[in-house]
Enzyme design. Structure first.
Site, mmCIF file in Angstrom:
data_model
loop_
_atom_site.group_PDB
_atom_site.id
_atom_site.type_symbol
_atom_site.label_atom_id
_atom_site.label_comp_id
_atom_site.label_asym_id
_atom_site.label_seq_id
_atom_site.Cartn_x
_atom_site.Cartn_y
_atom_site.Cartn_z
ATOM 1 N N TYR A 153 3.075 -9.706 5.783
ATOM 2 C CA TYR A 153 1.738 -10.060 5.297
ATOM 3 C C TYR A 153 1.816 -10.738 3.928
ATOM 4 O O TYR A 153 1.142 -11.743 3.684
ATOM 5 C CB TYR A 153 0.896 -8.791 5.218
ATOM 6 C CG TYR A 153 -0.547 -8.991 4.861
ATOM 7 C CD1 TYR A 153 -1.466 -9.442 5.807
ATOM 8 C CD2 TYR A 153 -1.022 -8.689 3.581
ATOM 9 C CE1 TYR A 153 -2.812 -9.600 5.487
ATOM 10 C CE2 TYR A 153 -2.351 -8.844 3.252
ATOM 11 C CZ TYR A 153 -3.242 -9.292 4.209
ATOM 12 O OH TYR A 153 -4.572 -9.454 3.878
ATOM 13 N N LYS A 157 0.580 -14.516 3.108
ATOM 14 C CA LYS A 157 -0.469 -14.782 2.128
ATOM 15 C C LYS A 157 0.040 -15.629 0.957
ATOM 16 O O LYS A 157 -0.719 -16.411 0.375
ATOM 17 C CB LYS A 157 -1.064 -13.464 1.633
ATOM 18 C CG LYS A 157 -1.881 -12.733 2.698
ATOM 19 C CD LYS A 157 -2.941 -13.626 3.333
ATOM 20 C CE LYS A 157 -3.939 -12.858 4.177
ATOM 21 N NZ LYS A 157 -4.932 -13.752 4.820
#
Length: 252
Positions: A153, A157
């Site tokens: 993640y 991002k």
């Protein structure tokens, strides 16, 4: 001056930040395509927009699938009009420590977040370039700075920020801006699932997050939607390639 009504696409808009963003853009006068993996889930957000007097279209599409993305954008252009606003919000979690994380979980998260944003941006840019006006807003996260148990993640991002700055460089001369919003802790079904995964009552999870946030509360989806709406506005025409952290203040 009255605001110009445009066609917006919001991915991952069945719930949470995406749904709040879709509702906010509709309230601002735009026609909104509510895109999510399951069209039935997307329809609930679209129905809420229409009940409030707006225009909306529910579209089911896997943003990591190149063919599905092309078809979705074609449908939006045909039924709502050429898209001039894109909010890349679709995302999933597959959290785990590095030594426990599978390659499939890595690929799934990078696929939805980063590949999805790339495919959607590539599909809509021709409409924006032709119109000489466009807004792309990518959802990043404070996790882009690193977060335990979120190697996939965090990488996705952080990648969203690099993608954003590159889109700003390539598309700026065509009247298209690209910016990113990086939320901190926001109260959503996704953060509730995180609390369940680690075995912490959600109320305790929220209380701890609020204590760690300088403004003394957790974020709400509407907080993020407000920031996205600014980047989508006429007023933000000279703002591009920026990353706005909407996190209630910096952590010590």
């Amino acid at each position: 001056m009255p605001m110009t009504s445009r066609t917006a696409i919001v991915t991952g808009a069945a719930r949470g930040i995406g749904a709040a963003t879709a509702r906010r853009l509709a309230a601002d006068g735009h026609a909104v395509a509510v895109v999510d993996l399951d069209e039935a889930d997307a329809r609930s957000t679209a129905d809420a927009i229409e009940a409030a007097g707006g225009r909306a279209l529910a579209v089911g599409a896997d943003v990591a699938d190149e063919t599905a993305v092309a078809r979705a954008v074609e449908r939006v252009a045909a039924e709502l009009g050429p898209p001039a606003i894109l909010v890349n919000n679709a995302g999933i979690l597959r959290d785990n420590l590095l030594f426990k994380m599978s390659a499939d979980d890595w690929d799934a998260v990078l696929g939805v977040h980063l590949r999805g944003a790339f495919l959607m941006s590539r599909a809509v840019q021709s409409h924006m370039v032709e119109a000489g006006w466009g807004r792309i807003v990518n959802l990043s996260s404070t996790s882009a700075l690193g977060n335990r148990g979120q190697a996939n993640y965090a990488a996705a991002k952080a990648g969203m920020q690099g993608l954003t700055k590159t889109l700003a460089l390539e598309l700026g001369k065509f009247g298209v801006t690209a910016n990113a919003v990086a939320p901190g802790f926001v109260q959503t079904e996704m953060t509730k699932a995180t609390a369940e995964r680690i075995g912490v009552p959600f109320d305790d999870f929220l209380a701890h997050a609020a204590k760690e946030t300088p403004v003394g509360r957790v974020g709400q989806p509407e907080d993020i939607a407000a920031a996205v709406a600014y980047f989508c506005s006429e007023d933000a025409g000279f703002v591009s390639g920026q990353v706005l952290y909407v996190a209630g203040g910096p952590r010590a």
